[in-house]
Design an enzyme around this catalytic site. Structure first.
Site, PDB file in Angstrom:
ATOM      1  N   GLY A 118       0.828  -1.210   0.000  1.00  0.00           N
ATOM      2  CA  GLY A 118       0.000   0.000   0.000  1.00  0.00           C
ATOM      3  C   GLY A 118       0.861   1.258   0.000  1.00  0.00           C
ATOM      4  O   GLY A 118       0.705   2.142  -0.850  1.00  0.00           O
ATOM      5  N   ILE A 140       5.364  -7.914   7.844  1.00  0.00           N
ATOM      6  CA  ILE A 140       5.456  -9.250   8.454  1.00  0.00           C
ATOM      7  C   ILE A 140       4.873 -10.292   7.509  1.00  0.00           C
ATOM      8  O   ILE A 140       5.078 -11.481   7.690  1.00  0.00           O
ATOM      9  CB  ILE A 140       4.727  -9.324   9.816  1.00  0.00           C
ATOM     10  CG1 ILE A 140       3.221  -9.120   9.649  1.00  0.00           C
ATOM     11  CG2 ILE A 140       5.313  -8.360  10.823  1.00  0.00           C
ATOM     12  CD1 ILE A 140       2.404  -9.608  10.838  1.00  0.00           C
ATOM     13  N   ASP A 141       4.121  -9.846   6.488  1.00  0.00           N
ATOM     14  CA  ASP A 141       3.457 -10.799   5.593  1.00  0.00           C
ATOM     15  C   ASP A 141       4.418 -11.388   4.552  1.00  0.00           C
ATOM     16  O   ASP A 141       4.107 -12.408   3.939  1.00  0.00           O
ATOM     17  CB  ASP A 141       2.303 -10.110   4.845  1.00  0.00           C
ATOM     18  CG  ASP A 141       1.303  -9.468   5.791  1.00  0.00           C
ATOM     19  OD1 ASP A 141       1.212  -9.924   6.947  1.00  0.00           O
ATOM     20  OD2 ASP A 141       0.624  -8.513   5.376  1.00  0.00           O
ATOM     21  N   ARG A 176      -5.589 -32.313  23.331  1.00  0.00           N
ATOM     22  CA  ARG A 176      -6.494 -31.422  22.604  1.00  0.00           C
ATOM     23  C   ARG A 176      -5.983 -31.140  21.195  1.00  0.00           C
ATOM     24  O   ARG A 176      -4.799 -31.302  20.900  1.00  0.00           O
ATOM     25  CB  ARG A 176      -6.569 -30.061  23.310  1.00  0.00           C
ATOM     26  CG  ARG A 176      -7.408 -30.059  24.545  1.00  0.00           C
ATOM     27  CD  ARG A 176      -7.282 -28.724  25.248  1.00  0.00           C
ATOM     28  NE  ARG A 176      -8.223 -28.639  26.347  1.00  0.00           N
ATOM     29  CZ  ARG A 176      -8.107 -27.803  27.364  1.00  0.00           C
ATOM     30  NH1 ARG A 176      -7.094 -26.953  27.425  1.00  0.00           N
ATOM     31  NH2 ARG A 176      -9.010 -27.780  28.311  1.00  0.00           N
ATOM     32  N   MET A 183      -1.081 -14.146  11.246  1.00  0.00           N
ATOM     33  CA  MET A 183      -1.397 -13.120  10.244  1.00  0.00           C
ATOM     34  C   MET A 183      -0.788 -13.481   8.893  1.00  0.00           C
ATOM     35  O   MET A 183      -0.327 -14.605   8.697  1.00  0.00           O
ATOM     36  CB  MET A 183      -0.903 -11.763  10.727  1.00  0.00           C
ATOM     37  CG  MET A 183      -1.772 -11.142  11.801  1.00  0.00           C
ATOM     38  SD  MET A 183      -1.179  -9.498  12.212  1.00  0.00           S
ATOM     39  CE  MET A 183      -2.586  -8.828  13.075  1.00  0.00           C
ATOM     40  N   ARG A 281      -9.239 -26.036  20.817  1.00  0.00           N
ATOM     41  CA  ARG A 281      -9.091 -24.653  21.300  1.00  0.00           C
ATOM     42  C   ARG A 281      -8.386 -23.801  20.253  1.00  0.00           C
ATOM     43  O   ARG A 281      -7.598 -24.307  19.447  1.00  0.00           O
ATOM     44  CB  ARG A 281      -8.277 -24.619  22.595  1.00  0.00           C
ATOM     45  CG  ARG A 281      -8.948 -25.316  23.749  1.00  0.00           C
ATOM     46  CD  ARG A 281     -10.207 -24.577  24.158  1.00  0.00           C
ATOM     47  NE  ARG A 281     -11.025 -25.405  25.047  1.00  0.00           N
ATOM     48  CZ  ARG A 281     -10.966 -25.373  26.364  1.00  0.00           C
ATOM     49  NH1 ARG A 281     -10.125 -24.578  26.961  1.00  0.00           N
ATOM     50  NH2 ARG A 281     -11.739 -26.149  27.084  1.00  0.00           N
ATOM     51  N   HIS A 287      -1.854  -9.081  16.925  1.00  0.00           N
ATOM     52  CA  HIS A 287      -0.807  -8.059  16.829  1.00  0.00           C
ATOM     53  C   HIS A 287       0.435  -8.364  17.652  1.00  0.00           C
ATOM     54  O   HIS A 287       1.420  -7.634  17.534  1.00  0.00           O
ATOM     55  CB  HIS A 287      -1.399  -6.696  17.195  1.00  0.00           C
ATOM     56  CG  HIS A 287      -2.386  -6.242  16.176  1.00  0.00           C
ATOM     57  ND1 HIS A 287      -3.691  -6.663  16.191  1.00  0.00           N
ATOM     58  CD2 HIS A 287      -2.241  -5.456  15.076  1.00  0.00           C
ATOM     59  CE1 HIS A 287      -4.317  -6.130  15.152  1.00  0.00           C
ATOM     60  NE2 HIS A 287      -3.470  -5.400  14.458  1.00  0.00           N
ATOM     61  N   GLN A 289       2.315 -10.489  16.859  1.00  0.00           N
ATOM     62  CA  GLN A 289       3.284 -10.780  15.792  1.00  0.00           C
ATOM     63  C   GLN A 289       3.941  -9.517  15.241  1.00  0.00           C
ATOM     64  O   GLN A 289       4.916  -9.578  14.517  1.00  0.00           O
ATOM     65  CB  GLN A 289       2.592 -11.523  14.634  1.00  0.00           C
ATOM     66  CG  GLN A 289       2.060 -12.874  15.046  1.00  0.00           C
ATOM     67  CD  GLN A 289       0.953 -13.352  14.129  1.00  0.00           C
ATOM     68  OE1 GLN A 289       1.187 -14.170  13.254  1.00  0.00           O
ATOM     69  NE2 GLN A 289      -0.250 -12.853  14.324  1.00  0.00           N
TER      70      GLN A 289
HETATM   71  O1  F6P Z   1       0.001  -6.356   6.741  1.00  0.00           O
HETATM   72  C1  F6P Z   1       0.347  -6.592   8.073  1.00  0.00           C
HETATM   73  C2  F6P Z   1      -0.847  -7.061   8.861  1.00  0.00           C
HETATM   74  O2  F6P Z   1      -0.413  -7.317  10.188  1.00  0.00           O
HETATM   75  C3  F6P Z   1      -1.566  -8.284   8.276  1.00  0.00           C
HETATM   76  O3  F6P Z   1      -0.876  -9.476   8.516  1.00  0.00           O
HETATM   77  C4  F6P Z   1      -2.898  -8.173   8.949  1.00  0.00           C
HETATM   78  O4  F6P Z   1      -3.913  -8.800   8.189  1.00  0.00           O
HETATM   79  C5  F6P Z   1      -3.136  -6.687   8.998  1.00  0.00           C
HETATM   80  O5  F6P Z   1      -1.855  -6.076   8.914  1.00  0.00           O
HETATM   81  C6  F6P Z   1      -3.817  -6.224  10.256  1.00  0.00           C
HETATM   82  O6  F6P Z   1      -4.060  -4.871  10.173  1.00  0.00           O
HETATM   83  P1  F6P Z   1      -4.563  -3.979  11.399  1.00  0.00           P
HETATM   84  O7  F6P Z   1      -3.372  -3.670  12.256  1.00  0.00           O
HETATM   85  O8  F6P Z   1      -5.119  -2.759  10.776  1.00  0.00           O
HETATM   86  O9  F6P Z   1      -5.569  -4.778  12.156  1.00  0.00           O
END
Ligand code: F6P
Length: 375
Positions: A118, A140-141, A176, A183, A281, A287, A289
Site C-alpha cells: 500500500g 510481516i506478511d 487437545r 497473520m 481450542r 498483533h 506478531q
Molecule cells: O500487513 C500486516 C498485517 O499485520 C496483516 O498481517 C494483517 O492482516 C493486517 O496487517 C492487520 O491490520 P490492522 O493492524 O489494521 O488490524
C-alpha cells in the site's frame, strides 16, 4: 550548494525493524553524505497535515532494538483517495497535491517511503507526480514482489514459532487439538514457515483453500497412531474450498484494504469438534506478531536496506525500491511492486518440505503434488 534533504516516513502496519531502518538512514545520511533527514509523522497523513521533525543522529540513538516506529504510522490515509464525510455524505477526495506541496515547501530532494504494498504503491504514484522516491520493503506478511524477504517477517516468524512451541506442550498434556491463527493477509508465508519450524501437524494456507474432511482425516490418522493431540497452524487468509475468507470487520475509511481478516480458525475449530468430538481450542496471535524487539536477522536486513536506500538517493537512482535478491541488495523499479502481492507459489519447495515430514496442508495430497509438477 545547499545541504541535501531527505524525507522519511513509515506507512502501513508497523513491524519490528522500522526503527532500525530509520536509524540506518539518519546515521548513514549524516556520516557518509552530510544529508539532513526530515522525519514525517504517521505516514502520508503527516504529509497532508504538515507534521514532521528534523532527525539527527542523537534522536535515533538507542532505537535499533526497539519495536514499532518512532515516527508513528498510519494504514488508512491514501492521499489519492481520502475519505471525507460532507453533510453526512461519504466522499473520496484526491489530496495528493498536498503531498507534493509539502515536499516542495520543505525543499526535499528525495522521499524514502518505508512500507508494504500500500505504502509503496502510493510512493510510486507520487513519483509519477514528480517526487524523487526510494522505497524500503517492510511487512510481516513477506508478500512484496521482487525481494526475497521483507524486514519484519523474521521477527514475526520467530514470535509465531515460539507460540506454536508453547501450545505444543499444553495440547499434549490435555490431548487437545490446538489451532493457532497467524497473520499474513492473503499470503501464507508466515503460516507455512512458522508451521514447519514449529512442527505443526496441519498448516492451512490461503493459497490452498482447505477441505475440512482432509483436516479431520489428518487428525484422525494421528489418533490412530497414538498421537492424541494435534497442532493446526491457520493462516488468517485461508478459506474453505468453494467458500470465502472470514473478516473481523470492514473499515470504511480505509480505501486500500478495508477488510480486516481474522477468525477463520474459530470456524475450523467448531467443525473439528463437531466432526471428531475432540476438545479443540483456538489461539489468535494477532498483533503480538507485530511487536517486540527485531531479531538479529531483521536488524541486519533493516540496516542494510537503509544504507542502500540512502546510497540510491546519492546515486540519484529514484523511483526504485531496495530489494534483497540472493545475497545482493539491488534496486528494482517501484512500478514492478505497485499493486501486486507475492503469494506462496504453488510449486514452492517448502510445500514439499512440509509434506515430506508428514504435515497435512488440509487438501488432498495429490492436489499439492500435482501443483508441484505443474499438472
Ligand atoms: O500487513 C500486516 C498485517 O499485520 C496483516 O498481517 C494483517 O492482516 C493486517 O496487517 C492487520 O491490520 P490492522 O493492524 O489494521 O488490524
Amino acid at each position: 550548494m545547499s545541504k541535501q534533504r531527505i524525507g522519511v516516513l513509515t506507512g502501513g502496519g508497523d513491524c519490528p525493524g522500522l526503527n532500525a531502518v530509520i536509524r540506518g538512514i539518519v546515521k548513514s545520511a549524516a556520516n557518509r553524505f552530510g544529508y539532513e533527514v526530515i522525519g514525517i509523522f504517521d505516514g502520508y497523513r503527516g504529509m497532508l497535515e504538515g507534521n514532521f521533525t528534523i532527525l539527527t543522529s542523537d534522536k535515533v540513538s538507542g532505537i535499533l532494538t526497539q519495536g514499532g516506529t518512532i515516527l508513528g504510522t498510519d494504514n488508512k490515509t491514501n492521499p489519492f483517495g481520502v475519505v471525507e464525510h460532507v453533510n453526512g455524505e461519504r466522499q473520496v477526495v484526491d489530496k495528493s497535491d498536498a503531498c507534493v506541496d509539502f515536499y516542495n515547501d520543505l525543499g526535499l530532494d528525495a522521499l524514502i517511503a518505508i512500507g508494504g504494498d500500500g505504502t509503496l504503491t502510493i510512493a510510486g504514484k507520487l513519483a509519477e507526480k514528480g517526487l524523487n522516491v526510494v522505497g524500503v520493503p517492510k511487512t510481516i506478511d513477506n508478500d512484496l514482489m521482487e525481494t526475497d524477504i521483507t524486514f519484519g517477517f523474521d521477527s514475526a516468524r520467530t514470535t509465531a514459532t515460539e507460540a506454536i512451541d508453547k501450545l505444543h506442550t499444553t495440547a499434549q498434556s490435555h490431548h487437545r487439538v490446538m489451532l493457532v491463527e497467524v497473520m499474513g493477509r492473503n499470503a501464507g508465508w508466515l503460516a507455512l514457515e512458522s508451521g514447519i519450524a514449529g512442527g505443526g501437524d496441519i498448516i492451512l494456507l490461503p493459497e490452498f483453500p482447505y477441505h475440512i474432511d482432509e483436516v479431520v482425516a489428518a487428525i484422525r490418522k494421528r489418533h490412530r497412531f497414538g498421537k492424541k493431540f494435534s497442532i493446526v497452524v491457520v493462516s488468517e487468509g485461508t478459506y474453505p474450498e468453494g467458500g470465502h475468507q472470514v473478516y473481523r470487520k470492514i473499515v470504511e475509511e480505509d480505501t486500500s484494504a478495508p477488510a480486516r481478516l481474522g477468525g477463520v480458525s474459530n470456524v475450523v475449530a467448531d467443525q473439528i469438534e463437531e466432526k471428531l468430538g475432540i476438545e479443540t481450542r483456538v489461539t489468535i496471535l494477532g498483533h503480538l506478531q507485530r511487536g517486540g524487539t527485531p531479531t538479529p536477522f531483521d536488524r541486519l536486513l533493516a540496516t542494510q536496506f537503509a544504507i542502500r536506500a540512502v546510497e540510491l538517493v546519492d546515486e540519484r537512482k529514484f523511483n526504485h525500491m531496495v530489494a534483497l535478491q540472493g545475497n545482493k541488495m539491488v534496486p528494482v523499479p517501484i512500478e514492478k511492486v505497485m499493486g501486486k502481492q507475492r503469494n506462496v507459489p504453488k510449486d514452492h519447495y517448502l510445500l514439499k518440505v512440509a509434506l515430506s515430514v508428514g504435515t497435512s496442508l488440509g487438501v488432498p495430497m495429490e492436489k499439492v503434488v500435482n501443483e508441484q509438477v505443474g499438472t
